[in-house]
Design a protein around this motif. Sequence first.
Motif, PDB file in Angstrom:
ATOM      1  N   GLY A 210       0.833  -1.193   0.000  1.00  0.00           N
ATOM      2  CA  GLY A 210       0.000   0.000   0.000  1.00  0.00           C
ATOM      3  C   GLY A 210       0.864   1.238   0.000  1.00  0.00           C
ATOM      4  O   GLY A 210       2.039   1.187  -0.352  1.00  0.00           O
ATOM      5  N   ALA A 211       0.264   2.353   0.388  1.00  0.00           N
ATOM      6  CA  ALA A 211       0.906   3.673   0.454  1.00  0.00           C
ATOM      7  C   ALA A 211       0.941   4.385  -0.887  1.00  0.00           C
ATOM      8  O   ALA A 211       1.362   5.537  -0.968  1.00  0.00           O
ATOM      9  CB  ALA A 211       2.305   3.618   1.076  1.00  0.00           C
ATOM     10  N   GLU A 212       0.499   3.719  -1.954  1.00  0.00           N
ATOM     11  CA  GLU A 212       0.420   4.372  -3.269  1.00  0.00           C
ATOM     12  C   GLU A 212      -0.587   3.595  -4.116  1.00  0.00           C
ATOM     13  O   GLU A 212      -0.841   2.420  -3.844  1.00  0.00           O
ATOM     14  CB  GLU A 212       1.795   4.375  -3.946  1.00  0.00           C
ATOM     15  N   PRO A 213      -1.136   4.243  -5.126  1.00  0.00           N
ATOM     16  CA  PRO A 213      -2.110   3.533  -5.959  1.00  0.00           C
ATOM     17  C   PRO A 213      -1.441   2.442  -6.802  1.00  0.00           C
ATOM     18  O   PRO A 213      -0.306   2.610  -7.223  1.00  0.00           O
ATOM     19  CB  PRO A 213      -2.673   4.626  -6.890  1.00  0.00           C
ATOM     20  N   TRP A 214      -2.122   1.344  -6.970  1.00  0.00           N
ATOM     21  CA  TRP A 214      -1.668   0.284  -7.866  1.00  0.00           C
ATOM     22  C   TRP A 214      -2.872  -0.364  -8.496  1.00  0.00           C
ATOM     23  O   TRP A 214      -4.003  -0.135  -8.053  1.00  0.00           O
ATOM     24  CB  TRP A 214      -0.737  -0.712  -7.159  1.00  0.00           C
ATOM     25  N   VAL A 231      -1.786  -8.394  -1.254  1.00  0.00           N
ATOM     26  CA  VAL A 231      -2.975  -7.842  -0.610  1.00  0.00           C
ATOM     27  C   VAL A 231      -2.813  -6.319  -0.502  1.00  0.00           C
ATOM     28  O   VAL A 231      -1.725  -5.825  -0.225  1.00  0.00           O
ATOM     29  CB  VAL A 231      -3.127  -8.497   0.787  1.00  0.00           C
ATOM     30  N   ASP A 232      -3.924  -5.604  -0.708  1.00  0.00           N
ATOM     31  CA  ASP A 232      -3.890  -4.138  -0.718  1.00  0.00           C
ATOM     32  C   ASP A 232      -4.234  -3.592   0.671  1.00  0.00           C
ATOM     33  O   ASP A 232      -5.243  -3.974   1.251  1.00  0.00           O
ATOM     34  CB  ASP A 232      -4.940  -3.651  -1.745  1.00  0.00           C
ATOM     35  N   ILE A 233      -3.401  -2.717   1.204  1.00  0.00           N
ATOM     36  CA  ILE A 233      -3.688  -2.101   2.503  1.00  0.00           C
ATOM     37  C   ILE A 233      -3.628  -0.575   2.364  1.00  0.00           C
ATOM     38  O   ILE A 233      -2.826  -0.048   1.599  1.00  0.00           O
ATOM     39  CB  ILE A 233      -2.736  -2.608   3.621  1.00  0.00           C
ATOM     40  N   TYR A 234      -4.500   0.104   3.093  1.00  0.00           N
ATOM     41  CA  TYR A 234      -4.668   1.549   2.884  1.00  0.00           C
ATOM     42  C   TYR A 234      -4.675   2.321   4.195  1.00  0.00           C
ATOM     43  O   TYR A 234      -5.140   1.816   5.220  1.00  0.00           O
ATOM     44  CB  TYR A 234      -5.998   1.794   2.154  1.00  0.00           C
ATOM     45  N   GLY A 235      -4.185   3.520   4.118  1.00  0.00           N
ATOM     46  CA  GLY A 235      -4.283   4.421   5.258  1.00  0.00           C
ATOM     47  C   GLY A 235      -3.597   5.729   4.931  1.00  0.00           C
ATOM     48  O   GLY A 235      -2.989   5.876   3.874  1.00  0.00           O
ATOM     49  N   ARG A 299     -10.843  15.417   4.502  1.00  0.00           N
ATOM     50  CA  ARG A 299     -10.944  15.186   3.044  1.00  0.00           C
ATOM     51  C   ARG A 299      -9.640  14.570   2.558  1.00  0.00           C
ATOM     52  O   ARG A 299      -8.605  15.231   2.504  1.00  0.00           O
ATOM     53  CB  ARG A 299     -11.238  16.503   2.328  1.00  0.00           C
ATOM     54  N   THR A 300      -9.715  13.294   2.157  1.00  0.00           N
ATOM     55  CA  THR A 300      -8.485  12.573   1.792  1.00  0.00           C
ATOM     56  C   THR A 300      -7.982  12.920   0.397  1.00  0.00           C
ATOM     57  O   THR A 300      -6.828  12.660   0.090  1.00  0.00           O
ATOM     58  CB  THR A 300      -8.722  11.044   1.801  1.00  0.00           C
ATOM     59  N   ARG A 301      -8.888  13.404  -0.466  1.00  0.00           N
ATOM     60  CA  ARG A 301      -8.596  13.616  -1.893  1.00  0.00           C
ATOM     61  C   ARG A 301      -8.492  12.299  -2.664  1.00  0.00           C
ATOM     62  O   ARG A 301      -8.227  12.299  -3.860  1.00  0.00           O
ATOM     63  CB  ARG A 301      -7.305  14.427  -2.132  1.00  0.00           C
ATOM     64  N   ARG A 322     -10.571  -0.224  -4.287  1.00  0.00           N
ATOM     65  CA  ARG A 322      -9.173   0.233  -4.330  1.00  0.00           C
ATOM     66  C   ARG A 322      -9.120   1.688  -4.816  1.00  0.00           C
ATOM     67  O   ARG A 322      -9.890   2.076  -5.695  1.00  0.00           O
ATOM     68  CB  ARG A 322      -8.311  -0.677  -5.193  1.00  0.00           C
ATOM     69  N   VAL A 323      -8.214   2.452  -4.234  1.00  0.00           N
ATOM     70  CA  VAL A 323      -8.113   3.867  -4.607  1.00  0.00           C
ATOM     71  C   VAL A 323      -7.472   3.957  -5.987  1.00  0.00           C
ATOM     72  O   VAL A 323      -6.367   3.459  -6.199  1.00  0.00           O
ATOM     73  CB  VAL A 323      -7.283   4.648  -3.564  1.00  0.00           C
ATOM     74  N   THR A 324      -8.214   4.576  -6.907  1.00  0.00           N
ATOM     75  CA  THR A 324      -7.702   4.599  -8.272  1.00  0.00           C
ATOM     76  C   THR A 324      -6.969   5.895  -8.584  1.00  0.00           C
ATOM     77  O   THR A 324      -6.274   5.999  -9.576  1.00  0.00           O
ATOM     78  CB  THR A 324      -8.852   4.427  -9.283  1.00  0.00           C
ATOM     79  N   GLY A 325      -7.161   6.885  -7.749  1.00  0.00           N
ATOM     80  CA  GLY A 325      -6.471   8.142  -8.023  1.00  0.00           C
ATOM     81  C   GLY A 325      -6.860   9.160  -6.998  1.00  0.00           C
ATOM     82  O   GLY A 325      -7.639   8.878  -6.087  1.00  0.00           O
ATOM     83  N   ARG A 326      -6.306  10.336  -7.125  1.00  0.00           N
ATOM     84  CA  ARG A 326      -6.603  11.406  -6.181  1.00  0.00           C
ATOM     85  C   ARG A 326      -7.194  12.582  -6.936  1.00  0.00           C
ATOM     86  O   ARG A 326      -6.846  12.820  -8.082  1.00  0.00           O
ATOM     87  CB  ARG A 326      -5.306  11.849  -5.487  1.00  0.00           C
ATOM     88  N   THR A 327      -8.068  13.313  -6.249  1.00  0.00           N
ATOM     89  CA  THR A 327      -8.656  14.457  -6.933  1.00  0.00           C
ATOM     90  C   THR A 327      -7.556  15.473  -7.262  1.00  0.00           C
ATOM     91  O   THR A 327      -7.662  16.211  -8.210  1.00  0.00           O
ATOM     92  CB  THR A 327      -9.721  15.148  -6.060  1.00  0.00           C
TER      93      THR A 327
END
Length: 433
Positions: A210-214, A231-235, A299-301, A322-327
């Motif tokens: 994690g820590a970046e989009p993939w 496995v994907d982990i987020y924070g 607001r995480t963006r 899964r986070v696909t991108g940031r605003t």
Amino acid sequence: MLWDEEFETLPREALEALQLKRLKNLVERVYTAVPHYRNKMDEAGVKPTDIKSLADTAKLPFTTKSDLRDNYPFGLFAVPFSRVVRIHASSGTTGKPTVVGYTKRDIDSWAELMARTMAGGGAHQGDVVHNAYGYGLFTGGLGAHYGAERIGAAVIPISGGNSKRQIMIMQDFGSTVLTCTPSYALNLADVMKEMGVDPASLKLRVGLFGAEPWSERMRTEIEKRLSIDAVDIYGLSEVMGPGVAAECIEQKHGLHVFEDHFLPEIIDPDTGKVLPLGEKGELVFTTLAKEAFPVIRYRTRDISRLITESCSCGRTFYRMERVTGRTDDMLIIRGVNVFPSQIEHLLMNIEGVEPHYQIIVDRKQSLDIVEVHVEVSERIFSDEVKVLENLGRKIEREMKDVLLTSCKVKLVGPKTIERSEGKAKRVIDKRKL
Ligand code: DLL
């Protein structure tokens, strides 16, 4: 595997009752202890007693990265400084870092949530966790470290860098779980190949990345090349660090949000309105149990959506896609919105292209120019010039179809794009706006 069955499988009704109780307590606490929150709530005309249901969260003002910057370094802390036992920070794109703090109890909850993350990803006592997330102000290293210890695994606090040595240690210490950014995992796979180490000869079984989009394609690539489950982990540090949401190994589809600690919302990034469950938008989190650095509607963006369907692993927590991108890493190229994730998705489906790329944006005579550098496989690169040219043109055509704006593609040889030990830098924006 479940780590904390009682909370992870709470029926929704009981979970929501717990969330509301914690939310009321949080709002009361920050209103009393943090002048910034009190002022913002007064401006919005909302008092702690106005929070009577979870839906009332929408009455509360948002918190943004600039609120953190304006209160640098400790202005948003909600406990006396003497109760703070740890400080982390994340580097911003501009100037000062954003600073967060933890009490003893916060560190304990964080370790529990990271233990959930580890167990959910299939790690357990007896595992050897090779922790290649960076140690330091970044939350990745120590976050994963405490979680691994909490489940009773043996941690190797190797941090990032010196990949050859990492691989030697994996071989000699029998690492079974790898924790690092997905881009660094691929980097390690490259170095293993160079060293002639067969990943199947290692004891590695699973990676928590994690820590970046993939992308899904990157997952397949990592799983194949390292012969593990990925496995994907987020924070995010403002909310806690890693341990906000994580996939379960049973499904590897959507990340369970640890909703007893974090209240997620999805909003329309332009209007700030809460979107109906299931719609895609910007993720917003309220921390429900943190003491030193609680946040209200942060607001995480990050762009995601909530998945409410039940999961075969038994967890009742909603999942986030899964986070696909940031605003805010949306690029505006000649007026067209372009997300780096669109480019990645397209590239990952082209034969002969490696999962390493960089997007370079420049402005010449007030015209935006985008050049995408794409690494190709050894085989393609040593092929005839014509083959390369055709491939480049094919990618350019596909990009134009998908992005509705044209980009120049430059195919580069294997290993020419700089590898990162932490988060990969995918976009270089040279425009001076
Ligand atoms: O990256 C915390 C973390 C460490 C998460 C280790 C997972 C593993 P920050 O440095 O504050 O914290 O960066 C947070 O990174 O808002 C997302 O944009 C991005 N991010 C984190 N995890 C993922 C993921 C840590 N799994 C920012 N997928 C977040 C996509 C992610 N993006």
